[in-house]
Design a protein around this motif. Structure first.
Motif, PDB file in Angstrom:
ATOM      1  N   ALA A 162      21.836  19.407  20.536  1.00  0.00           N
ATOM      2  CA  ALA A 162      22.603  19.821  21.705  1.00  0.00           C
ATOM      3  C   ALA A 162      23.242  21.186  21.474  1.00  0.00           C
ATOM      4  O   ALA A 162      23.623  21.516  20.343  1.00  0.00           O
ATOM      5  CB  ALA A 162      23.679  18.794  22.014  1.00  0.00           C
ATOM      6  N   PRO A 163      23.362  21.998  22.534  1.00  0.00           N
ATOM      7  CA  PRO A 163      24.045  23.287  22.390  1.00  0.00           C
ATOM      8  C   PRO A 163      25.442  23.102  21.791  1.00  0.00           C
ATOM      9  O   PRO A 163      26.168  22.187  22.165  1.00  0.00           O
ATOM     10  CB  PRO A 163      24.122  23.796  23.839  1.00  0.00           C
ATOM     11  N   GLY A 164      25.767  23.964  20.852  1.00  0.00           N
ATOM     12  CA  GLY A 164      27.074  23.897  20.216  1.00  0.00           C
ATOM     13  C   GLY A 164      27.164  22.942  19.051  1.00  0.00           C
ATOM     14  O   GLY A 164      28.240  22.786  18.445  1.00  0.00           O
ATOM     15  N   SER A 165      26.049  22.294  18.696  1.00  0.00           N
ATOM     16  CA  SER A 165      26.067  21.369  17.561  1.00  0.00           C
ATOM     17  C   SER A 165      26.349  22.117  16.259  1.00  0.00           C
ATOM     18  O   SER A 165      25.969  23.283  16.108  1.00  0.00           O
ATOM     19  CB  SER A 165      24.726  20.648  17.444  1.00  0.00           C
ATOM     20  N   ALA A 166      26.970  21.437  15.330  1.00  0.00           N
ATOM     21  CA  ALA A 166      27.270  22.056  14.042  1.00  0.00           C
ATOM     22  C   ALA A 166      25.971  22.376  13.310  1.00  0.00           C
ATOM     23  O   ALA A 166      25.046  21.555  13.278  1.00  0.00           O
ATOM     24  CB  ALA A 166      28.116  21.111  13.208  1.00  0.00           C
ATOM     25  N   PRO A 167      25.878  23.560  12.724  1.00  0.00           N
ATOM     26  CA  PRO A 167      24.663  23.913  11.979  1.00  0.00           C
ATOM     27  C   PRO A 167      24.588  23.155  10.661  1.00  0.00           C
ATOM     28  O   PRO A 167      25.592  22.639  10.155  1.00  0.00           O
ATOM     29  CB  PRO A 167      24.846  25.415  11.733  1.00  0.00           C
ATOM     30  N   GLY A 168      23.382  23.084  10.114  1.00  0.00           N
ATOM     31  CA  GLY A 168      23.209  22.524   8.786  1.00  0.00           C
ATOM     32  C   GLY A 168      23.157  21.013   8.723  1.00  0.00           C
ATOM     33  O   GLY A 168      23.182  20.436   7.629  1.00  0.00           O
ATOM     34  N   ARG A 169      23.092  20.332   9.867  1.00  0.00           N
ATOM     35  CA  ARG A 169      23.018  18.876   9.833  1.00  0.00           C
ATOM     36  C   ARG A 169      21.639  18.416   9.361  1.00  0.00           C
ATOM     37  O   ARG A 169      20.640  19.114   9.560  1.00  0.00           O
ATOM     38  CB  ARG A 169      23.308  18.289  11.205  1.00  0.00           C
ATOM     39  N   SER A 170      21.575  17.261   8.761  1.00  0.00           N
ATOM     40  CA  SER A 170      20.298  16.708   8.334  1.00  0.00           C
ATOM     41  C   SER A 170      19.502  16.261   9.552  1.00  0.00           C
ATOM     42  O   SER A 170      20.046  16.081  10.655  1.00  0.00           O
ATOM     43  CB  SER A 170      20.520  15.505   7.410  1.00  0.00           C
TER      44      SER A 170
ATOM     45  N   LEU B  21      18.825  13.318  14.757  1.00  0.00           N
ATOM     46  CA  LEU B  21      18.148  12.256  15.504  1.00  0.00           C
ATOM     47  C   LEU B  21      19.114  11.163  15.954  1.00  0.00           C
ATOM     48  O   LEU B  21      18.905  10.530  17.005  1.00  0.00           O
ATOM     49  CB  LEU B  21      17.038  11.650  14.652  1.00  0.00           C
ATOM     50  N   ASP B  22      20.166  10.928  15.181  1.00  0.00           N
ATOM     51  CA  ASP B  22      21.142   9.894  15.529  1.00  0.00           C
ATOM     52  C   ASP B  22      22.109  10.346  16.622  1.00  0.00           C
ATOM     53  O   ASP B  22      22.809   9.509  17.206  1.00  0.00           O
ATOM     54  CB  ASP B  22      21.940   9.480  14.295  1.00  0.00           C
ATOM     55  N   ASP B  23      22.143  11.627  16.899  1.00  0.00           N
ATOM     56  CA  ASP B  23      23.042  12.168  17.932  1.00  0.00           C
ATOM     57  C   ASP B  23      22.444  11.890  19.308  1.00  0.00           C
ATOM     58  O   ASP B  23      21.344  12.357  19.620  1.00  0.00           O
ATOM     59  CB  ASP B  23      23.203  13.675  17.716  1.00  0.00           C
ATOM     60  N   PRO B  24      23.139  11.123  20.153  1.00  0.00           N
ATOM     61  CA  PRO B  24      22.585  10.810  21.480  1.00  0.00           C
ATOM     62  C   PRO B  24      22.403  12.038  22.371  1.00  0.00           C
ATOM     63  O   PRO B  24      21.680  11.976  23.369  1.00  0.00           O
ATOM     64  CB  PRO B  24      23.607   9.840  22.076  1.00  0.00           C
ATOM     65  N   ALA B  25      23.028  13.146  22.014  1.00  0.00           N
ATOM     66  CA  ALA B  25      22.882  14.365  22.812  1.00  0.00           C
ATOM     67  C   ALA B  25      21.641  15.174  22.439  1.00  0.00           C
ATOM     68  O   ALA B  25      21.303  16.145  23.120  1.00  0.00           O
ATOM     69  CB  ALA B  25      24.128  15.239  22.648  1.00  0.00           C
ATOM     70  N   THR B  26      20.957  14.783  21.360  1.00  0.00           N
ATOM     71  CA  THR B  26      19.746  15.488  20.946  1.00  0.00           C
ATOM     72  C   THR B  26      18.634  15.261  21.967  1.00  0.00           C
ATOM     73  O   THR B  26      18.439  14.146  22.462  1.00  0.00           O
ATOM     74  CB  THR B  26      19.290  14.988  19.563  1.00  0.00           C
ATOM     75  N   LEU B  27      17.902  16.324  22.269  1.00  0.00           N
ATOM     76  CA  LEU B  27      16.751  16.226  23.155  1.00  0.00           C
ATOM     77  C   LEU B  27      15.528  15.925  22.291  1.00  0.00           C
ATOM     78  O   LEU B  27      15.173  16.708  21.403  1.00  0.00           O
ATOM     79  CB  LEU B  27      16.559  17.540  23.916  1.00  0.00           C
TER      80      LEU B  27
END
Length: 203
Positions: free
Chosen positions: A152-160, A165-171
């Motif tokens: 999602a826009p504005g997500s923290a960089p460097g996430r695994s 994938l666990d973030d419901p806002a991910t497309l």
């Protein structure tokens, strides 16, 4: 070597390169084996005597997987230009930007383009839109493209990858491909599956 364009058509293989295979996110792509479908299209166009144009994305001096100095800016395993086929490099999303692609196609008498490669919604879609704006008849080989999850826009960089994938806002890739189909179909391009292209002789 292709010396004749039988139907005024060409295949653009956009960014189907080893760079993507190095990224953790590629394991969650819409089709990690997309090179095999691209290869079928390449064989189809070559068999008709049509042009195949290869485009690779570069980010010189960045140290990323797209930096030519790392040796990854080359076609995916199983894919390679034949003798005489054109290979272009680009630094923008569209294969037409900063390259002589339009001039080459015009000189060859090509007016129909089929696009395949990586990523579906980014360089493949952008190239297709621009090709349409330039007056080419475009076919988008949707299942010969692949893409990766988009945070999602504005997500923290460097996430695994797992966190993304666990973030419901991910497309997710399926939704990205669906969006691209809706955006392109009957406006910028004919959207076709590889089997349709092979069966109908489209290009």
């Amino acid at each position: 070597m292709n010396t004749h364009t039988a139907t005024g058509a060409a295949l653009l293989v956009v960014d189907a390169q080893r760079s993507f295979l190095q990224r953790e996110s590629w394991s969650a792509s819409s089709d990690p084996e997309v090179a095999s479908r691209i290869g079928r299209l390449v064989d189809h166009f070559r068999g008709r005597g049509d042009r195949v144009v290869w485009v690779l994305h570069t980010e010189p001096g960045t140290g990323t997987v797209f930096d030519p100095e790392r040796g990854l800016v080359e076609p995916m395993p199983g894919l390679a230009p034949a003798s005489g086929e054109t290979l272009l490099t680009k630094t923008a999303h569209s294969a037409f930007t900063g390259t002589d692609l339009e001039d080459l196609l015009t000189a060859w008498g090509v007016r129909e383009l089929t696009v395949c490669g990586v990523r579906t919604e980014q360089c493949c879609e952008t190239t297709t839109r621009m090709g349409s704006e330039l007056g080419f008849t475009m076919t988008f080989a949707v299942d010969a493209t692949a893409t990766e999850p988009i945070a999602a826009p504005g997500s923290a960089p460097g996430r695994s990858l797992r966190e993304v994938l666990d973030d419901p806002a991910t497309l997710l890739p399926h939704d990205i491909v669906t969006r691209t189909v809706y955006a392109l179909a009957d406006r910028f391009a004919r959207v076709r599956a590889v089997e349709e292209i092979l069966a109908d002789g489209l290009g």
